[in-house]
Design an enzyme around this catalytic site. Structure first.
Site, mmCIF file in Angstrom:
data_model
loop_
_atom_site.group_PDB
_atom_site.id
_atom_site.type_symbol
_atom_site.label_atom_id
_atom_site.label_comp_id
_atom_site.label_asym_id
_atom_site.label_seq_id
_atom_site.Cartn_x
_atom_site.Cartn_y
_atom_site.Cartn_z
ATOM 1 N NE ARG A 180 -7.937 8.179 -0.465
ATOM 2 C CZ ARG A 180 -7.032 6.987 -0.625
ATOM 3 N NH1 ARG A 180 -6.785 6.562 -1.937
ATOM 4 N NH2 ARG A 180 -6.140 6.916 0.318
ATOM 5 C CB CYS A 183 -10.109 0.263 1.869
ATOM 6 S SG CYS A 183 -8.607 0.551 1.991
ATOM 7 N N GLY A 190 -17.084 4.786 5.191
ATOM 8 C CA GLY A 190 -16.317 5.555 4.017
ATOM 9 C C GLY A 190 -15.029 5.259 4.195
ATOM 10 C CD GLU A 205 -0.419 -3.346 5.007
ATOM 11 O OE1 GLU A 205 0.688 -4.029 4.734
ATOM 12 O OE2 GLU A 205 -0.737 -3.302 6.097
ATOM 13 C CG HIS A 240 -18.353 1.011 17.616
ATOM 14 N ND1 HIS A 240 -18.669 1.037 18.822
ATOM 15 C CD2 HIS A 240 -17.141 0.342 17.552
ATOM 16 C CE1 HIS A 240 -17.703 0.500 19.685
ATOM 17 N NE2 HIS A 240 -16.747 -0.164 18.627
HETATM 18 P P1 NAD Z 1 -2.779 6.742 -2.202
HETATM 19 O O1 NAD Z 1 -3.658 7.385 -3.494
HETATM 20 O O2 NAD Z 1 -2.602 7.334 -1.281
HETATM 21 O O3 NAD Z 1 -1.192 6.487 -2.911
HETATM 22 C C1 NAD Z 1 -1.069 5.815 -4.311
HETATM 23 C C2 NAD Z 1 0.285 6.672 -4.936
HETATM 24 O O4 NAD Z 1 0.776 5.960 -5.915
HETATM 25 C C3 NAD Z 1 0.202 8.034 -5.196
HETATM 26 O O5 NAD Z 1 0.943 8.909 -4.458
HETATM 27 C C4 NAD Z 1 0.304 8.277 -6.663
HETATM 28 O O6 NAD Z 1 0.881 9.252 -6.998
HETATM 29 C C5 NAD Z 1 1.249 6.833 -6.925
HETATM 30 N N1 NAD Z 1 1.525 6.271 -8.246
HETATM 31 C C6 NAD Z 1 0.454 6.079 -8.996
HETATM 32 N N2 NAD Z 1 1.106 5.578 -10.276
HETATM 33 C C7 NAD Z 1 2.080 5.375 -10.014
HETATM 34 C C8 NAD Z 1 3.267 5.104 -10.727
HETATM 35 N N3 NAD Z 1 3.306 4.405 -11.879
HETATM 36 N N4 NAD Z 1 4.614 5.133 -10.262
HETATM 37 C C9 NAD Z 1 4.741 5.624 -8.978
HETATM 38 N N5 NAD Z 1 3.964 6.086 -8.200
HETATM 39 C C10 NAD Z 1 2.541 6.002 -8.601
HETATM 40 O O7 NAD Z 1 -3.345 4.967 -2.291
HETATM 41 P P2 NAD Z 1 -3.294 4.263 -0.792
HETATM 42 O O8 NAD Z 1 -4.325 4.641 -0.033
HETATM 43 O O9 NAD Z 1 -2.066 4.358 -0.523
HETATM 44 O O10 NAD Z 1 -3.625 2.796 -1.539
HETATM 45 C C11 NAD Z 1 -2.992 2.070 -2.246
HETATM 46 C C12 NAD Z 1 -3.271 0.621 -2.360
HETATM 47 O O11 NAD Z 1 -3.427 0.250 -1.069
HETATM 48 C C13 NAD Z 1 -4.764 0.381 -2.886
HETATM 49 O O12 NAD Z 1 -4.978 -0.518 -3.691
HETATM 50 C C14 NAD Z 1 -5.514 0.629 -1.749
HETATM 51 O O13 NAD Z 1 -6.949 -0.231 -1.922
HETATM 52 C C15 NAD Z 1 -4.672 -0.376 -0.797
HETATM 53 N N6 NAD Z 1 -4.942 -0.223 0.719
HETATM 54 C C16 NAD Z 1 -5.267 1.034 1.050
HETATM 55 C C17 NAD Z 1 -5.380 1.196 2.524
HETATM 56 C C18 NAD Z 1 -5.537 2.684 3.011
HETATM 57 O O14 NAD Z 1 -6.047 2.513 4.159
HETATM 58 N N7 NAD Z 1 -5.468 3.535 2.720
HETATM 59 C C19 NAD Z 1 -5.321 -0.004 3.229
HETATM 60 C C20 NAD Z 1 -4.987 -1.287 2.587
HETATM 61 C C21 NAD Z 1 -4.852 -1.371 1.349
#
Ligand code: NAD
Length: 439
Positions: free
Chosen positions: A331, A263, A260, A151, A254
């Site tokens: 984060r 990601c 931070g 994503e 920028h």
């Molecule tokens: P997050 O911490 O906001 O959400 C992860 C969720 O998964 C939590 O709510 C947690 O309770 C749940 N979870 C963990 N283990 C579980 C299980 N076994 N069963 C059910 N639920 C479970 O994380 P995020 O920011 O959404 O990131 C998720 C992934 O996407 C990461 O690998 C991140 O690198 C990637 N990503 C994040 C972003 C971003 O901007 N946040 C953008 C692109 C990709």
């Protein structure tokens, strides 16, 4: 299509809501029951512009629901997206794959019919192949395929990014998996958004390489900014002049207090770690990580210099603590390095952040919190702009200076310029990548 999303965090929730909006039947599950309870009551556990309305629309249309019962949720699913966290592993900075592996094996155990596993979480190259083994081991009878669909959404504009992506990357092996993914993303394909099918390994690598490249652009311009401060030149002009070159592009140039967020810090560390496993030194990414840490430390020095060499007993009002505007995500925000250093040096900290209070107040327990910038700045010795929320872009500078004890401003996002700030009653101003005359 009937889709199951495991993990209802920033990525899982936005993906689930947007897939439902495409017309699919979506169930989002999360191991955090309080999150699911909130969602079932129409409450959104994160701040993301536009998410609440789109969620409500799709729940009302009967296409979107939330559950903590994996067994029930997986029963009818054609595909399951894994969107759980992959934080940095303590000690070595590699991606911690515990949640991904756990989610996949839990789902595999409970799946009863043919299903496609799609990894949305950011995972190092080779992970999807390992996941295949984990799933097969958990349920040897299960008929399944696997796909990697990293994503690229950005917090703060996640809905728009998901609905109008620059590209969708999909690593697949079989034709059936390709067909299902094509069906899931059909609304985007119909509107000519590029969907690139690759191998599992290429898809995994594209995600890390993209994030490391963007982090490199930010760190590069921050280093050039430091040079401009010594030599003259305005980093805003330098960025603009560079960005007009089509080969370079103007985005992510920028200068600021360092990158931070959820990601870049963890993904750059994980890429270096993956390189080490395969005996490839990721020298550029390694330097970017170090450069970014130095940038954050440089901000602390800047603030201390602006305060006349010491912040002891100084009252400092921080504007913005989240890692960027339009998110409540803290984060790896630069504020997590800068504020503790100022507190340690004896400063008193006041904070204004439109969405940062919930998490920030737990982290900076000794800080005072305000909703109003001018009330916060009352009797302060300095305001520090750390996050460029819109609310801080058009401050009444003379009013701000008039309520402060010593009107000094550290503008770490280059929102203002020295002439304007000083002519409105400030006695000192510093920014990024511009040689200040008034320190
Ligand atoms: P997050 O911490 O906001 O959400 C992860 C969720 O998964 C939590 O709510 C947690 O309770 C749940 N979870 C963990 N283990 C579980 C299980 N076994 N069963 C059910 N639920 C479970 O994380 P995020 O920011 O959404 O990131 C998720 C992934 O996407 C990461 O690998 C991140 O690198 C990637 N990503 C994040 C972003 C971003 O901007 N946040 C953008 C692109 C990709």
């Amino acid at each position: 299509m009937k889709l199951l999303i495991i993990g209802a965090g920033y990525v899982g929730l936005v993906s689930g809501v947007c897939f439902a909006d495409f017309g699919h039947d979506v169930i989002c599950i999360d191991s955090d029951k309080s999150k699911i309870n909130k969602l079932n009551q129409g409450e959104i556990p994160i701040y993301e512009p536009g998410l609440q309305a789109l969620l409500q629309k799709n729940v009302a249309a009967g296409r979107l629901s939330f559950s903590d019962n994996l067994s029930e949720a997986i029963a009818d699913a054609d595909a399951v997206f894994i969107a759980v966290g992959t934080p940095s592993r303590r000690g070595d900075g590699a991606a911690d794959l515990t949640y991904v592996m756990q989610a996949a094996s839990e789902a595999a155990l409970l799946a009863k019919k043919r299903i496609l596993f799609i990894t949305k979480s950011t995972v190092p190259v080779g992970t999807n192949r390992k996941l295949k083994e984990v799933i097969a081991k958990a349920n040897p009878e299960l008929d399944f395929e696997i796909a990697s669909n990293p994503e690229f959404l950005r917090e703060g504009s996640a809905i728009e990014d998901f609905q109008k992506p620059d590209r969708v990357i999909v690593g697949v092996e079989g034709q059936r998996a390709k067909k299902i993914i094509s069906e899931i993303y059909r609304p985007l394909y119909l509107r000519d958004f590029p969907i690139l099918f690759t191998s599992l390994e290429s898809a995994e690598t594209i995600k890390y390489a993209s994030n490391a490249f963007l982090a490199t652009k930010i760190s590069f311009i921050n280093e050039v900014a430091a040079l401009c401060e010594r030599t003259g030149g305005d980093i805003k002009d330098v960025s603009k002049g560079m960005g007009l070159d089509g080969r370079i592009g103007k985005k992510f140039l920028h200068a600021g207090p360092g990158y931070g967020g959820s990601c870049f810090p963890k993904d750059t560390s994980a890429l270096v770690e993956t390189g080490q496993i395969h005996q490839i030194d990721m020298l550029i990414t390694q330097s970017v990580i170090e450069s970014n840490e130095r940038t954050k430390l440089r901000m602390i020095d800047k603030i201390i210099d602006l305060a006349g060499g010491s912040v002891e007993k100084k009252i400092i009002t921080i504007l913005g603590i989240t890692f960027k505007p339009n998110t409540d995500d803290m984060r790896d925000a630069p504020s997590l390095v800068i504020i503790p250093a100022l507190l340690k040096s004896g400063a008193k900290i006041k904070v204004v952040d439109p969405k940062g209070y919930k998490e920030g107040s737990l982290i900076f327990s000794s800080a005072e919190w305000y909703e109003d910038v001018y009330k916060a700045a009352q009797d302060s010795d300095m305001v520090v702009i750390l996050t460029e929320w819109n609310e801080f872009r058009a401050l009444n500078l003379s009013k701000l200076a008039s309520v402060m004890n010593i009107p000094a401003m550290a503008d770490l996002r280059n929102i203002y310029n020295e002439e304007k700030v000083l002519s409105n009653g400030f006695s000192a101003y510093d920014s990024i990548g511009r040689k200040s005359k008034a320190i």
